[in-house]
Scaffold this active site. Structure first.
Site, mmCIF file in Angstrom:
data_model
loop_
_atom_site.group_PDB
_atom_site.id
_atom_site.type_symbol
_atom_site.label_atom_id
_atom_site.label_comp_id
_atom_site.label_asym_id
_atom_site.label_seq_id
_atom_site.Cartn_x
_atom_site.Cartn_y
_atom_site.Cartn_z
ATOM 1 N N CYS A 119 -93.286 -35.803 -7.207
ATOM 2 C CA CYS A 119 -93.469 -34.886 -5.908
ATOM 3 C C CYS A 119 -93.241 -35.838 -4.830
ATOM 4 O O CYS A 119 -93.010 -35.637 -3.645
ATOM 5 C CB CYS A 119 -94.980 -34.730 -5.994
ATOM 6 N N GLU A 161 -102.481 -30.251 -4.193
ATOM 7 C CA GLU A 161 -101.505 -31.209 -3.987
ATOM 8 C C GLU A 161 -100.117 -30.487 -4.282
ATOM 9 O O GLU A 161 -99.976 -30.052 -5.563
ATOM 10 C CB GLU A 161 -101.766 -32.347 -5.066
ATOM 11 N N LYS A 193 -106.439 -26.606 -17.274
ATOM 12 C CA LYS A 193 -105.378 -25.986 -17.838
ATOM 13 C C LYS A 193 -104.025 -26.864 -17.195
ATOM 14 O O LYS A 193 -103.774 -26.951 -16.272
ATOM 15 C CB LYS A 193 -105.102 -24.535 -17.164
ATOM 16 N N GLU A 218 -86.898 -28.537 -2.263
ATOM 17 C CA GLU A 218 -87.269 -29.572 -3.361
ATOM 18 C C GLU A 218 -86.607 -29.442 -4.286
ATOM 19 O O GLU A 218 -86.427 -28.465 -5.195
ATOM 20 C CB GLU A 218 -88.840 -29.455 -3.467
HETATM 21 P P1 NAD Z 1 -96.068 -24.859 -10.944
HETATM 22 O O1 NAD Z 1 -96.461 -24.536 -9.524
HETATM 23 O O2 NAD Z 1 -94.996 -23.856 -11.265
HETATM 24 O O3 NAD Z 1 -96.941 -24.897 -11.875
HETATM 25 C C1 NAD Z 1 -98.280 -25.729 -11.820
HETATM 26 C C2 NAD Z 1 -99.234 -25.399 -12.736
HETATM 27 O O4 NAD Z 1 -99.926 -24.119 -12.180
HETATM 28 C C3 NAD Z 1 -98.861 -25.093 -14.395
HETATM 29 O O5 NAD Z 1 -99.856 -25.370 -15.148
HETATM 30 C C4 NAD Z 1 -98.901 -23.572 -14.156
HETATM 31 O O6 NAD Z 1 -99.110 -23.015 -15.417
HETATM 32 C C5 NAD Z 1 -99.906 -23.204 -13.280
HETATM 33 N N1 NAD Z 1 -99.844 -21.740 -12.562
HETATM 34 C C6 NAD Z 1 -98.578 -21.141 -12.032
HETATM 35 N N2 NAD Z 1 -98.914 -19.856 -11.622
HETATM 36 C C7 NAD Z 1 -100.180 -19.686 -11.513
HETATM 37 C C8 NAD Z 1 -101.064 -19.083 -10.925
HETATM 38 N N3 NAD Z 1 -100.771 -17.742 -10.325
HETATM 39 N N4 NAD Z 1 -102.475 -19.281 -11.077
HETATM 40 C C9 NAD Z 1 -102.837 -20.328 -11.317
HETATM 41 N N5 NAD Z 1 -102.121 -21.310 -11.858
HETATM 42 C C10 NAD Z 1 -100.862 -21.132 -11.974
HETATM 43 O O7 NAD Z 1 -95.358 -26.149 -10.576
HETATM 44 P P2 NAD Z 1 -94.604 -26.911 -11.751
HETATM 45 O O8 NAD Z 1 -93.234 -26.443 -11.642
HETATM 46 O O9 NAD Z 1 -95.435 -26.965 -12.890
HETATM 47 O O10 NAD Z 1 -94.716 -28.387 -11.140
HETATM 48 C C11 NAD Z 1 -93.749 -28.904 -10.226
HETATM 49 C C12 NAD Z 1 -94.321 -29.046 -8.882
HETATM 50 O O11 NAD Z 1 -95.441 -29.705 -8.836
HETATM 51 C C13 NAD Z 1 -93.544 -29.638 -7.846
HETATM 52 O O12 NAD Z 1 -93.581 -28.853 -6.491
HETATM 53 C C14 NAD Z 1 -94.019 -30.885 -7.492
HETATM 54 O O13 NAD Z 1 -93.836 -31.467 -6.210
HETATM 55 C C15 NAD Z 1 -95.295 -30.495 -7.668
HETATM 56 N N6 NAD Z 1 -96.105 -31.865 -8.048
HETATM 57 C C16 NAD Z 1 -97.175 -32.265 -6.655
HETATM 58 C C17 NAD Z 1 -97.725 -33.355 -6.817
HETATM 59 C C18 NAD Z 1 -98.775 -33.860 -5.878
HETATM 60 O O14 NAD Z 1 -99.411 -34.822 -6.201
HETATM 61 N N7 NAD Z 1 -98.594 -33.463 -4.588
HETATM 62 C C19 NAD Z 1 -97.531 -34.113 -8.243
HETATM 63 C C20 NAD Z 1 -97.038 -33.560 -8.997
HETATM 64 C C21 NAD Z 1 -96.071 -32.427 -8.820
#
Ligand code: NAD
Length: 433
Positions: free
Chosen positions: A276, A242, A169, A379
């Site tokens: 990130c 991650e 997803k 962040e």
């Molecule tokens: P997010 O947590 O809002 O969403 C990430 C994904 O999770 C999306 O596909 C979203 O639809 C899904 N999601 C949301 N709620 C969910 C739930 N309850 N159950 C299952 N899936 C769910 O994050 P975002 O805003 O899309 O991304 C930004 C974040 O990602 C930042 O905090 C960034 O640091 C992090 N990030 C981390 C890495 C890494 O490698 N550590 C890499 C890229 C981004």
């Protein structure tokens, strides 16, 4: 354009659709199928049915397919990077030259690795104990929006190469580039059900996917808050998490000044600051601080903001109006907390009329930041740099570690002993010296 799900090797229309927008101008790029429990059930069932045969496929055969997928990416870099840039606002110079080409390597790398699985032996006087590695089964792969093609393929490649099957997803904010990959993989002969893609929101598609009893492992990349929610609610499964970062970028006064400056500018402003591993807390030794701050702000003020499809652009639009509002709220907060705004700020960047509705923000630099301020602790995930002074090695380590995150870190010094000491002392998963 309409984007369907990919379930059991077939394009499956949505019962409903949502729009994905171009963040540079808010134009609709595509209507994307909105999945929920029914689509998740169908996709997990397809992945479960495909698993025994795919797991039993000799690793060398799976490796051939992985190489084929890598080659397909290489052939379609221009098309995929254009989709990704228009869907995310990440600049074409990043997606076209780095992120999408690098995604091909994910497949070539794991093609090699999956043919070299070994184990351990633990001999005792009476027994020969040994380990065997098996694929776990159906895996849920969940990706954020910021570098979706790289993150998606980073998950798909190891998952499939080692004999697992997947339900992926992508973020509802940037589903386009991986959808194209799903089509290419099907055309290349990836057996049906091995890779399924269901689109939708976290609540409607992500939650039922993580909770599904036939899902054995979850590979999640996204925010720390969502990661915590999933770990609490998904039940007994394997997790790979991650999550977010607020990474320290530590510059000692004996560093190679110009190289450290270049790297500091790159690590906070590349990928629109939506990265990130961004070096978002720039800790600079006091003796160097005034000079470093001045030069850093000069560089930031010259950064080109604009159309992400222009390969001279360094910073494109933020992914969504909501995310722009979040980034702007921290820019507003900086001076209220006592930080000094050196460049950037809330004024909109000067842009052509075609980009007037885009989610743009100016690269922003705050000096005199204390590590306890919210702009230093939380962040921001945008092009906002916080420059924090430190006195000595002990102070640098203490400030670097005074944070809830531990994703990445950076140390600049020409004293190799100090660089290694500090790298070891910083509590982060990665340290770049
Ligand atoms: P997010 O947590 O809002 O969403 C990430 C994904 O999770 C999306 O596909 C979203 O639809 C899904 N999601 C949301 N709620 C969910 C739930 N309850 N159950 C299952 N899936 C769910 O994050 P975002 O805003 O899309 O991304 C930004 C974040 O990602 C930042 O905090 C960034 O640091 C992090 N990030 C981390 C890495 C890494 O490698 N550590 C890499 C890229 C981004």
């Amino acid at each position: 354009m309409r984007i369907p799900h990919l379930i059991d090797g077939r394009a499956v229309e949505g019962r409903d659709y949502f729009e994905t927008l171009d963040p540079a101008n808010q134009q609709v790029l595509a209507e994307v199928a909105a999945g929920g429990e029914a689509e998740i059930h169908a996709a997990v069932a397809a992945a479960k049915a495909a698993f025994p045969k795919w797991a039993a496929t000799p690793a060398a055969e799976r490796a051939k397919m992985m190489h084929k997928l890598g080659e397909l990416i290489t052939k379609h870099v221009a098309e995929i990077s254009t989709l990704e840039t228009r869907d995310t606002g990440q600049t074409i110079s990043q997606t076209g030259k780095q992120l999408v080409p690098r995604a091909a390597d994910n497949f070539h790398y794991f093609a090699e690795m999956c043919t070299r699985v070994d184990g351990h032996t633990y001999p005792t006087p009476t027994h020969l104990n040994y380990t065997l590695f098996h694929p776990v089964g159906v895996c849920a792969l969940i990706s954020p929006w910021n570098v979706p093609f790289m993150t998606g393929t980073w998950k798909i490649a190891p998952c499939l190469a080692f004999g697992n099957t997947a339900v992926l997803k992508m973020s509802e904010l940037s589903p386009l580039s991986i959808s194209r990959f799903g089509q290419l993989a099907t055309e290349a002969g990836l057996p049906k059900g091995v890779l399924n893609i269901v689109h939708g929101t976290g609540r409607e598609a992500g939650e039922p996917l993580c909770a599904h009893p036939d899902v054995r492992a979850i590979s999640f990349t996204g925010s720390t808050a969502t990661g915590q929610r999933i770990v609490k609610s998904a039940g007994l499964k394997k997790f790979s998490m991650e999550l977010g970062g607020k990474s320290p970028f530590v510059v000692f006064d004996d560093a190679d000044f110009e190289r450290a400056l270049d790297a500091a500018v790159f690590m906070i402003f590349s990928n629109n600051g939506e990265r990130c591993t961004a070096g978002s807390r720039i800790l600079v030794q006091k003796s160097l601080y005034p000079r470093f701050v001045e030069r850093f702000a000069e560089r930031a003020a010259r950064i080109a903001v604009g159309d992400p499809m222009d390969d001279q652009t360094i910073i494109g639009p933020m992914i969504s109006p909501q995310h722009l509002a979040k980034v702007r709220s921290y820019i507003e907060m900086g001076p209220q907390e006592g930080a000094t705004l050196l460049t950037g700020g809330l004024d909109a960047p000067a842009l052509p009329a075609a980009l007037a509705r885009g989610n743009f923000v100016r690269p922003t630099v705050f000096a005199d930041v204390s590590n306890s301020m919210r702009i230093a602790q939380e962040e921001i995930f945008g092009p906002v740099a916080c420059l924090i002074p430190f006195t000595d090695e002990a102070d640098a380590i203490a400030q670097a570690n005074d944070i809830q995150y531990g994703l990445s870190s950076y140390v600049w010094s020409q004293d190799i002993g100090r660089a290694h000491r500090v790298a070891a002392a910083i509590e982060a998963g990665m340290c770049f010296v």
